[in-house]
Design a protein around this motif. Structure first.
Motif, PDB file in Angstrom:
ATOM      1  N   VAL A 150     -38.597 -16.941  53.444  1.00 44.32           N
ATOM      2  CA  VAL A 150     -38.423 -18.008  52.460  1.00 44.32           C
ATOM      3  C   VAL A 150     -37.921 -17.370  51.172  1.00 44.32           C
ATOM      4  CG1 VAL A 150     -40.189 -19.529  53.421  1.00 44.32           C
ATOM      5  CG2 VAL A 150     -40.824 -17.809  51.725  1.00 44.32           C
ATOM      6  N   PRO A 151     -37.347 -18.166  50.261  1.00 45.41           N
ATOM      7  CA  PRO A 151     -36.880 -17.596  48.986  1.00 45.41           C
ATOM      8  C   PRO A 151     -38.002 -16.908  48.225  1.00 45.41           C
ATOM      9  CG  PRO A 151     -35.978 -19.801  49.298  1.00 45.41           C
ATOM     10  CD  PRO A 151     -37.008 -19.596  50.363  1.00 45.41           C
ATOM     11  N   ALA A 152     -37.668 -15.828  47.557  1.00 44.73           N
ATOM     12  CA  ALA A 152     -38.680 -15.043  46.847  1.00 44.73           C
ATOM     13  C   ALA A 152     -38.838 -15.456  45.389  1.00 44.73           C
ATOM     14  CB  ALA A 152     -38.330 -13.550  46.922  1.00 44.73           C
ATOM     15  N   HIS A 153     -37.743 -15.905  44.755  1.00 45.81           N
ATOM     16  CA  HIS A 153     -37.815 -16.156  43.309  1.00 45.81           C
ATOM     17  C   HIS A 153     -36.942 -17.326  42.901  1.00 45.81           C
ATOM     18  CE1 HIS A 153     -39.660 -12.192  42.963  1.00 45.81           C
ATOM     19  NE2 HIS A 153     -38.645 -11.691  43.628  1.00 45.81           N
ATOM     20  N   LYS A 154     -37.442 -18.105  41.975  1.00 49.05           N
ATOM     21  CA  LYS A 154     -36.605 -19.086  41.306  1.00 49.05           C
ATOM     22  C   LYS A 154     -35.612 -18.335  40.408  1.00 49.05           C
ATOM     23  CE  LYS A 154     -37.897 -23.431  42.155  1.00 49.05           C
ATOM     24  NZ  LYS A 154     -36.948 -24.507  42.509  1.00 49.05           N
ATOM     25  N   LYS A 155     -34.452 -18.955  40.152  1.00 52.69           N
ATOM     26  CA  LYS A 155     -33.438 -18.296  39.328  1.00 52.69           C
ATOM     27  C   LYS A 155     -33.981 -18.055  37.918  1.00 52.69           C
ATOM     28  CE  LYS A 155     -28.716 -18.738  37.617  1.00 52.69           C
ATOM     29  NZ  LYS A 155     -27.511 -19.566  37.543  1.00 52.69           N
ATOM     30  N   LYS A 170     -38.010  -4.939  49.163  1.00 55.89           N
ATOM     31  CA  LYS A 170     -38.070  -5.235  47.736  1.00 55.89           C
ATOM     32  C   LYS A 170     -38.304  -6.704  47.428  1.00 55.89           C
ATOM     33  CE  LYS A 170     -35.216  -1.376  46.122  1.00 55.89           C
ATOM     34  NZ  LYS A 170     -34.011  -0.990  45.359  1.00 55.89           N
ATOM     35  N   GLN A 171     -37.899  -7.591  48.335  1.00 54.36           N
ATOM     36  CA  GLN A 171     -38.055  -9.029  48.135  1.00 54.36           C
ATOM     37  C   GLN A 171     -37.376  -9.503  46.860  1.00 54.36           C
ATOM     38  OE1 GLN A 171     -42.205 -10.050  48.483  1.00 54.36           O
ATOM     39  NE2 GLN A 171     -42.340  -9.315  50.573  1.00 54.36           N
ATOM     40  N   ALA A 172     -36.163  -9.010  46.638  1.00 50.07           N
ATOM     41  CA  ALA A 172     -35.398  -9.457  45.479  1.00 50.07           C
ATOM     42  C   ALA A 172     -34.958 -10.906  45.646  1.00 50.07           C
ATOM     43  CB  ALA A 172     -34.175  -8.560  45.281  1.00 50.07           C
ATOM     44  N   TYR A 173     -34.708 -11.317  46.902  1.00 47.40           N
ATOM     45  CA  TYR A 173     -34.208 -12.670  47.161  1.00 47.40           C
ATOM     46  C   TYR A 173     -35.025 -13.420  48.220  1.00 47.40           C
ATOM     47  CZ  TYR A 173     -30.322 -10.166  45.047  1.00 47.40           C
ATOM     48  OH  TYR A 173     -29.566  -9.376  44.220  1.00 47.40           O
ATOM     49  N   LEU A 174     -35.546 -12.704  49.197  1.00 43.61           N
ATOM     50  CA  LEU A 174     -36.280 -13.318  50.305  1.00 43.61           C
ATOM     51  C   LEU A 174     -37.608 -12.604  50.514  1.00 43.61           C
ATOM     52  CD1 LEU A 174     -33.350 -13.566  52.892  1.00 43.61           C
ATOM     53  CD2 LEU A 174     -34.329 -15.477  51.606  1.00 43.61           C
ATOM     54  N   LYS A 175     -38.566 -13.308  51.077  1.00 41.36           N
ATOM     55  CA  LYS A 175     -39.812 -12.666  51.478  1.00 41.36           C
ATOM     56  C   LYS A 175     -40.155 -13.114  52.896  1.00 41.36           C
ATOM     57  CE  LYS A 175     -42.592 -16.072  48.893  1.00 41.36           C
ATOM     58  NZ  LYS A 175     -43.598 -16.223  47.825  1.00 41.36           N
ATOM     59  N   THR A 219     -28.943  -6.867  55.627  1.00 43.59           N
ATOM     60  CA  THR A 219     -29.535  -6.604  54.306  1.00 43.59           C
ATOM     61  C   THR A 219     -30.482  -7.718  53.879  1.00 43.59           C
ATOM     62  OG1 THR A 219     -27.612  -7.581  53.180  1.00 43.59           O
ATOM     63  CG2 THR A 219     -27.580  -5.193  53.568  1.00 43.59           C
ATOM     64  N   MET A 220     -30.277  -8.920  54.407  1.00 45.01           N
ATOM     65  CA  MET A 220     -31.219 -10.007  54.133  1.00 45.01           C
ATOM     66  C   MET A 220     -32.598  -9.661  54.700  1.00 45.01           C
ATOM     67  SD  MET A 220     -28.722 -13.249  55.005  1.00 45.01           S
ATOM     68  CE  MET A 220     -29.926 -14.565  54.774  1.00 45.01           C
ATOM     69  N   ALA A 221     -32.625  -9.186  55.939  1.00 42.55           N
ATOM     70  CA  ALA A 221     -33.896  -8.825  56.573  1.00 42.55           C
ATOM     71  C   ALA A 221     -34.544  -7.648  55.868  1.00 42.55           C
ATOM     72  CB  ALA A 221     -33.669  -8.510  58.044  1.00 42.55           C
ATOM     73  N   THR A 222     -33.741  -6.654  55.518  1.00 44.99           N
ATOM     74  CA  THR A 222     -34.275  -5.489  54.817  1.00 44.99           C
ATOM     75  C   THR A 222     -34.930  -5.891  53.509  1.00 44.99           C
ATOM     76  OG1 THR A 222     -32.620  -4.023  55.796  1.00 44.99           O
ATOM     77  CG2 THR A 222     -33.685  -3.270  53.782  1.00 44.99           C
ATOM     78  N   ASP A 223     -34.279  -6.782  52.777  1.00 49.39           N
ATOM     79  CA  ASP A 223     -34.834  -7.249  51.512  1.00 49.39           C
ATOM     80  C   ASP A 223     -36.129  -8.026  51.736  1.00 49.39           C
ATOM     81  OD1 ASP A 223     -34.776  -7.932  48.636  1.00 49.39           O
ATOM     82  OD2 ASP A 223     -34.381  -9.953  49.369  1.00 49.39           O
ATOM     83  N   ALA A 224     -36.150  -8.883  52.754  1.00 50.35           N
ATOM     84  CA  ALA A 224     -37.325  -9.721  53.016  1.00 50.35           C
ATOM     85  C   ALA A 224     -38.555  -8.895  53.336  1.00 50.35           C
ATOM     86  CB  ALA A 224     -37.027 -10.689  54.157  1.00 50.35           C
ATOM     87  N   HIS A 225     -38.367  -7.744  53.977  1.00 49.72           N
ATOM     88  CA  HIS A 225     -39.487  -6.884  54.329  1.00 49.72           C
ATOM     89  C   HIS A 225     -39.748  -5.804  53.281  1.00 49.72           C
ATOM     90  CE1 HIS A 225     -40.218  -8.434  58.351  1.00 49.72           C
ATOM     91  NE2 HIS A 225     -38.924  -8.429  58.581  1.00 49.72           N
TER      92      HIS A 225
END
Length: 436
Positions: free
Chosen positions: A431-436, A356-361, A348-354
């Motif tokens: 890399v991280p997508a967003h600051k908290k 929605k990029q909620a946490y990773l890009k 799910t980390m990879a899926t997010d990075a590619h």
């Protein structure tokens, strides 16, 4: 050193030409290229596209083909390496455009084809391994019914079902057969959109017009506004754009690698991200020794609620965690947005990075610096994620890994990734997508 100058068409797409003198300026500032966005993302990094490739339009039912379908189309391409890298996908796009020009009788910009496949399959064309790998389906081509006879004769079958249950993706035996279905007119949206978007075929396409026609023919379900940025980013990548400016007078020389679009804000931010993550990971070498657990949760590593801000001192080095829990800790302490209760795994980390990029890009591995996160595979023992200890230079790159009772180690990449079925060419670098 290459000299890159910026030109903007009526669709406000930035492109670059090598060693050329160009005059002009952006005509629609509201539609500027944003190469920091990837497939299906809007300006906030969120997607309103629940399944951008799930509805490929009016000819997706497998019904009798119309007169505009060219079943004799021949795309000259015979490479079936899985997954195809960017250079080979460019060759496939060129071959597809050439075949399309022959059957449809008009100029086709191959960059549009490549860009749309980026939007559907991600910058590295592997956002959905089963679809973009064994199924050779870079464009999410689908059927709400069966397979037409001419495609069935090529070995095309229906494969996995859409998440919504409203159709099935085509499974192609080769990238050649995929490209032939894509450009044939079986999906009327494709040739019509290519005709609307192509100008000279030299990097000046009208991306907005291209995306709008695809939408009109129901190729995708997202809004045009959320679909277009990913296409623009892919188009710029095809033409190796490295300088995007509001006015031609601000374009500058660059010696940066030309295989990725450049976003100055993102690039500088990535360097800061990487440095801080590397320092924190280094400080945790030796943590969790003898305390590996193939499960994770904030309560296993700290007495603090994960609703609070954490510092390095809040982590119990004798707590229990796994690889994705370790990466979560580093990002949490560094002040980046992470899921509640370590609610992710390597898949799910990879899926997010590619996506929605909620946490990773996702970034290109050639741009990966010390502190970059690398993930591959699925949950549990089927996947692993690490943090680079130095700039990426191949399988001998040193990394920080938490994947056994040895605790957090500094070790060469291949020992914990490549040698265990997680090769770098199929991994996601992020890399991280967003600051908290």
């Amino acid at each position: 050193m290459k000299k890159w100058l910026t030109i903007i068409s009526a669709s406000a797409l930035a492109l670059t030409l090598s060693q050329s003198q160009v005059k002009g300026a952006i005509t629609e500032k509201g539609n500027q290229l944003n190469p920091c966005l990837t497939s299906g993302s809007d300006s906030d990094g969120n997607s309103d596209n629940s399944d951008s490739s799930g509805d490929t339009g009016d000819n997706s039912s497998g019904a009798k083909e119309g007169k505009d379908v060219h079943t004799d189309v021949d795309v000259k391409f015979d490479d079936n390496s899985v997954p195809l890298g960017r250079a080979k996908v460019k060759k496939l796009a060129k071959a597809t455009a050439k075949a399309g020009e022959k059957i449809h009788g008009f100029k086709i910009d191959p960059g549009l084809i490549y860009a749309q496949w980026v939007q559907e399959s991600g910058q590295d064309f592997y956002s959905n391994p089963s679809l973009n790998g064994g199924a050779h389906n870079l464009g999410g081509l689908s059927s709400a019914g069966g397979v037409p006879d001419w495609l069935a004769k090529k070995g095309v079958k229906v494969g996995s079902t859409h998440a919504e249950g409203d159709g099935k993706y085509y499974s192609f035996p080769t990238y050649k057969s995929f490209a032939e279905a894509y450009i044939s007119g079986h999906y009327r949206a494709v040739p019509k959109a290519l005709k609307a978007g192509t100008k000279s075929g030299k990097g000046d396409a009208d991306i907005t017009a291209f995306a709008q026609v695809l939408k009109d023919f129901k190729y995708y379900t997202a809004s045009v506004a959320s679909y277009t940025p990913g296409v623009k980013g892919g188009y710029a990548s095809y033409y190796n754009a490295t300088d995007v400016a509001d006015d031609i007078t601000t374009a500058t020389d660059t010696t940066q690698e030309d295989n990725m679009t450049n976003c100055d804000t993102s690039k500088s931010e990535n360097n800061v991200n990487s440095s801080k993550l590397e320092e924190l990971a280094k400080s945790m070498v030796g943590y969790f020794k003898g305390h590996y657990r193939n499960a994770h949760g904030a309560k296993y590593v700290s007495d603090k609620s994960d609703d609070e801000d954490w510092s390095a001192g809040d982590i119990n080095k004798d707590g229990y965690t796994d690889c994705s829990g370790f990466v979560w800790l580093i990002m949490k302490v560094a002040g980046y947005k992470v899921p509640k209760e370590m609610g992710w795994d390597t898949g799910t980390m990879a899926t997010d990075a590619h996506g929605k990029q909620a946490y990773l890009k996702a970034i290109d591995k050639d741009d990966a610096k010390a502190g970059t996160i690398v993930t591959h595979g699925g949950a549990g023992a089927n996947g692993h994620t690490i943090i680079l200890a130095e700039d990426w230079h191949g399988d001998n790159t040193m990394v920080y890994s938490m994947g056994s009772n040895k605790g957090v180690q500094k070790i060469e990449y291949h020992y914990v990734m490549s040698d265990n079925g997680h090769p770098a060419d199929k991994a996601t670098f992020a890399v991280p997508a967003h600051k908290k």
